[in-house]
Design a protein around this motif. Sequence first.
Motif, mmCIF file in Angstrom:
data_model
loop_
_atom_site.group_PDB
_atom_site.id
_atom_site.type_symbol
_atom_site.label_atom_id
_atom_site.label_comp_id
_atom_site.label_asym_id
_atom_site.label_seq_id
_atom_site.Cartn_x
_atom_site.Cartn_y
_atom_site.Cartn_z
ATOM 1 N N CYS A 88 0.853 -1.187 0.000
ATOM 2 C CA CYS A 88 0.000 0.000 0.000
ATOM 3 C C CYS A 88 0.891 1.241 0.000
ATOM 4 O O CYS A 88 1.761 1.379 0.850
ATOM 5 N N CYS B 144 -7.234 1.046 5.303
ATOM 6 C CA CYS B 144 -5.859 1.530 5.371
ATOM 7 C C CYS B 144 -5.503 2.000 6.770
ATOM 8 O O CYS B 144 -6.207 2.827 7.352
ATOM 9 N N GLY B 145 -4.400 1.465 7.300
ATOM 10 C CA GLY B 145 -3.951 1.813 8.638
ATOM 11 C C GLY B 145 -3.579 3.275 8.755
ATOM 12 O O GLY B 145 -3.790 3.903 9.781
ATOM 13 N N ARG C 98 0.195 4.141 0.755
ATOM 14 C CA ARG C 98 -0.169 5.118 1.774
ATOM 15 C C ARG C 98 0.401 4.713 3.123
ATOM 16 O O ARG C 98 1.085 5.471 3.778
ATOM 17 N N CYS C 99 0.151 3.429 3.536
ATOM 18 C CA CYS C 99 0.627 2.994 4.858
ATOM 19 C C CYS C 99 1.827 2.051 4.754
ATOM 20 O O CYS C 99 2.381 1.651 5.772
ATOM 21 N N HIS D 62 -4.699 0.453 -0.227
ATOM 22 C CA HIS D 62 -5.843 -0.118 0.475
ATOM 23 C C HIS D 62 -7.112 0.670 0.116
ATOM 24 O O HIS D 62 -7.027 1.836 -0.243
HETATM 25 ZN ZN LIG Z 1 -2.747 1.204 3.504
#
Ligand SMILES: [Zn+2]
Length: 162
Positions: A71, A136-137, A73-74, A131
């Motif tokens: 991912c 998403c974390g 982003r995380c 995600h």
């Molecule tokens: Zn993520």
Amino acid sequence: MNVDTNASKLALSDLKGASGELNGTLSAAEFIRIPTEITLVKDVHYRLNYQLVEDNFEIQLECVGRFKAQCQRCLEKFTFFEKAEVGDSIPVDQQKERVDEEILFNENGEIDLVKTLEAEFLLCLPMVPKHDVDDCGFNMTEPVDSELEKKKTPFSILKDLL
Ligand SMILES: [Zn+2]
């Protein structure tokens, strides 16, 4: 039916009778054009339906690929699925010139299943794997705060006016 359903190509001469369904598995290792940041983690099961309509095979081919990526982003690895679905019509007489665009890749009387499904995957795979927002974390912490901040502002202004 006596067809090698693990082969990456399917001969049109194997399509017997007026209609039918074939199921098979394509080795994940054969999908070589999938972008490097995404991994096809499982062999691909496909289903192919065909029907002889006049001088053409009407063919529906579908499968679901299971992919893994990081991912963006995380930065955690995650698994996702993409469905590939194509429908096309192929002249039984392969000498015939095709006028429409080729969706099912076929050559010398063989349908190239891997090449066809790979092209579909390439169309639907994300450029930047991420995600879903809810999964998403990264989303748990920062963006929530800034959302709250945005909402707060107009109210505080209003309060000052009152
Ligand atoms: Zn993520």
